[in-house]
Design an enzyme around this catalytic site. Structure first.
Site, short mmCIF file in Angstrom:
data_model
loop_
_atom_site.label_atom_id
_atom_site.label_comp_id
_atom_site.label_asym_id
_atom_site.label_seq_id
_atom_site.Cartn_x
_atom_site.Cartn_y
_atom_site.Cartn_z
N GLY A 179 0.82 -1.20 0.00
CA GLY A 179 0.00 0.00 0.00
C GLY A 179 0.86 1.24 0.00
N GLY A 229 0.94 5.61 1.33
CA GLY A 229 0.38 6.62 2.20
C GLY A 229 1.05 7.95 1.99
N GLY A 230 0.80 8.86 2.94
CA GLY A 230 1.34 10.20 2.79
C GLY A 230 2.86 10.26 2.79
N LYS A 290 8.51 0.10 5.34
CA LYS A 290 7.98 1.38 4.90
C LYS A 290 9.10 2.16 4.20
CE LYS A 290 5.01 3.95 7.18
NZ LYS A 290 4.38 4.89 8.13
N ASP A 329 -2.87 11.02 14.32
CA ASP A 329 -3.46 10.68 13.02
C ASP A 329 -4.32 9.43 13.13
OD1 ASP A 329 -4.03 11.18 10.37
OD2 ASP A 329 -2.31 10.06 9.61
#
Length: 603
Positions: free
Chosen positions: A16, A18-19, A38, A139
């Site tokens: 995936g 993300g930001g 990540k 968040d």
């Protein structure tokens, strides 16, 4: 794909984005296991030195904050942070089979209030652990909550909070790694005091949690708008949209979404309120005190179903392949411990959840001729105990199923059975409250089975009177048929032909490795069902016969249920149905080591 990071981690495929970048599934070549990596990615191909430094420092901060919560059951574990070609990579636990809450709601639809409350308790536990260390998450949102199978294989039994990438310790004097032009957090889930420049606090995280649970139960955020700017404005200036599906969760959401942080409930107060929704009647569970003000709206209007008798029967179709094995005898647990086990195990396995057959959206035709709508296709009201075949337009629990009665409950491997009804004063009330009430009425039987979901079949407005003003509450196999009656609809002495309708505390008489019969627990029996576990995807049914006893001994040990290990041991049963559906569920039992019968003092 195919790159090796830091000489150790082979990238397999992207999980995936993300930001901050991408998350990859990787193979740790040193430890021979899978991890999640990540990768920090810059939108600008040539970022300024300040931006690069801020991103790198933020990644290090994420690793440090999350590593401080290592071992917490509801936080994704961070193992390491490393640099590769000048950029940081975060090495994290790979959570197999996980889906985030945002994706789950998008594919399955809004969740039931009790289901959201259970998720809220887990996330609140994780946030509280961080707050006690002085770490604010900043968040909390549906995309940062992962739901994954637990040890028993329950699809959404494990709940994890992830992405501490913008977390901060406000009292530690550490640098806040943000850009002046960027609002830290996600617009529709920011607390109003954060949106106007205030400091991160536990109360701000709780506001975001309220927004997240609202999304889970309603299917959209409380401040969802067409643009990020409009969402931020709504957070600060407007009240949340009124919740229409929240039921007992509504007052909790309303309290968490108060604009003034000083008036929001504390973490302990929120925990108590959520616990009351999850287990409103759990005896002996110290954290759950029944408060009529927090009871679900159906608590006083529908009698609880009679618990399934310990000795009732099943039947079905395919052959049950017994994975024979010795087992242990069960002694009664203290009431408080029984309640805790029932709550934890039941909610995990019941998390398949309620599904709403929205026949009223596709009703058409005469109400009496098609009282649940043309999509469901039934010409008469469903009857109590009636088995059904379900023909889904796509994958199971996607869309509205066409239902066909199966009076024999065995001739065609039924998909499920009508287990209860809930009455309503109007068709509108049935539409709004029927699904949640059905979830409540079927919870006990779902807790006892390995892989089922609840389905509320709601009448159309035109068919409301024809079906006696009642919503039919079905229990269906989550991934395949149930192969026979369920709960107290079974007959003592009937043979099982598949493990799908074996349930916790069933007592079995076994004549061979492929022959199991449901008998009364008050008399002699050979085994008793304790629970369930799931074998790996690559394990064949034939291999299960040599592996499942050990898996049950590890995941559902009889000693945890009060059985003396010197007398009892684990047994297990598997069936073709669980392998056809791909779930690979195994029924875990207890039996005497010497092969003798159990006499009824265990239950």
């Amino acid at each position: 794909m195919g790159r090796v990071i830091a000489g150790r981690y082979l990238l397999l495929h992207r999980l995936g984005s993300g930001g901050m970048g991408h998350v990859w599934l990787a193979h740790d070549q040193r430890l021979a296991c899978e991890v999640a990596l990540k990768e920090i990615v810059f939108r600008d191909p040539d970022p300024t030195g300040d931006e690069r430094e801020a991103r790198v420092a933020r990644a290090r901060a994420e690793a440090r904050h999350a590593a401080g919560l290592r071992g917490h059951p509801h936080v994704v574990t961070v193992h390491d942070v490393l640099e590769h070609e000048g950029l940081p990579w975060i090495v994290m636990e790979y959570v197999a089979g996980a889906v985030d809450l945002k994706e789950l709601v998008e594919t399955r639809g809004p969740l039931a209030p009790a289901e959201c409350a259970r998720i809220g308790l887990a996330v609140l536990d994780a946030l509280t652990a961080g707050h006690e260390r002085g770490v604010m998450h900043r968040d909390v949102k549906p995309a940062n909550i992962l739901l994954a199978p637990d040890r028993s294989g329950a699809p959404y039994g494990r709940i994890l909070l992830t992405d501490y990438g913008i977390s901060v310790q406000p009292d530690a004097g550490e640098t806040r790694y943000t850009l002046a032009s960027v609002l830290v957090g996600t617009s529709g889930y920011l607390a109003p005091e954060r949106a106007t420049g205030g400091p991160p606090t536990p109360a701000a995280d709780l506001f975001s949690l309220g927004c997240t649970l609202y999304h889970g139960v309603e299917g959209h955020g409380p401040f969802e708008r067409e643009s990020h700017l409009a969402e931020v404005t709504a957070v600060v200036m407007e009240e949340p949209r009124p919740a229409v599906r929240a039921g007992a969760l509504g007052p909790v959401l309303q309290a968490l979404l108060v604009k003034d942080p000083g008036r929001r409930p504390s973490a302990p107060e929120a925990e108590a309120a959520l616990s009351r929704i999850v287990t409103p009647q759990a005896e002996g569970y110290a954290r759950v005190q029944t408060d009529p003000g927090s009871q679900p709206p159906w608590a006083g209007s529908a009698a609880a179903p009679a618990p399934p008798g310990p000795g009732t029967d099943g039947f079905g179709q395919p052959v049950v392949a017994s994975v024979s094995g010795p087992a242990h005898r069960r002694r009664e647990l203290p009431r408080a411990l029984r309640a805790v086990l029932a709550v934890s195990l039941g909610l995990v396995l019941a998390l398949g959840g309620v599904w709403y057959a929205m026949a009223h959206q596709k009703s058409g035709g005469d109400g009496a001729a098609s009282p649940y709508g043309s999509a469901v296709g039934l010409s008469a009201a469903l009857q109590g105990g009636e088995c059904v075949l379900a023909d889904w337009p796509g994958d199971r629990f996607q869309g509205v199923p066409r239902l066909t009665p199966d009076p024999s409950c065995r001739d065609q491997a039924p998909d499920g059975q009508v287990m209860a009804f809930v009455s309503a004063a109007s068709a509108d009330e049935a539409r709004k409250l029927g699904p949640a009430r059905c979830e409540e009425r079927t919870q006990e039987i779902r807790e006892r089975l390995a892989d089922v979901r609840s389905l509320a079949v709601v009448p159309t407005g035109a068919g409301f009177e024809a079906v006696g003003r009642r919503t039919a509450c079905l229990v269906l196999g989550a991934h395949g048929p149930v192969y026979g009656p369920l709960g107290d609809r079974r007959k003592v002495g009937s043979d099982f032909t598949d493990t799908a309708n074996m349930q916790r505390r069933d007592c079995l008489q076994t004549h061979s490795d492929r022959d199991a019969r449901l008998v009364s627990c008050s008399g002699p029996h050979d085994e008793q069902v304790l629970g369930f576990t799931r074998l790996g995807r690559d394990v064949t049914l034939t291999e299960a016969r040599t592996q499942s006893d050990a898996a049950c001994a590890k995941d559902v040990p009889p000693r945890d249920y009060g059985f003396d290990p010197s007398v009892y041991t684990s047994g297990s049963w598997s069936s073709q149905g669980a392998w056809r559906s791909g779930t690979h569920f195994v029924v875990c039992t207890v039996r005497k080591q010497n092969g003798g019968t159990m006499e009824g003092d265990e239950s």
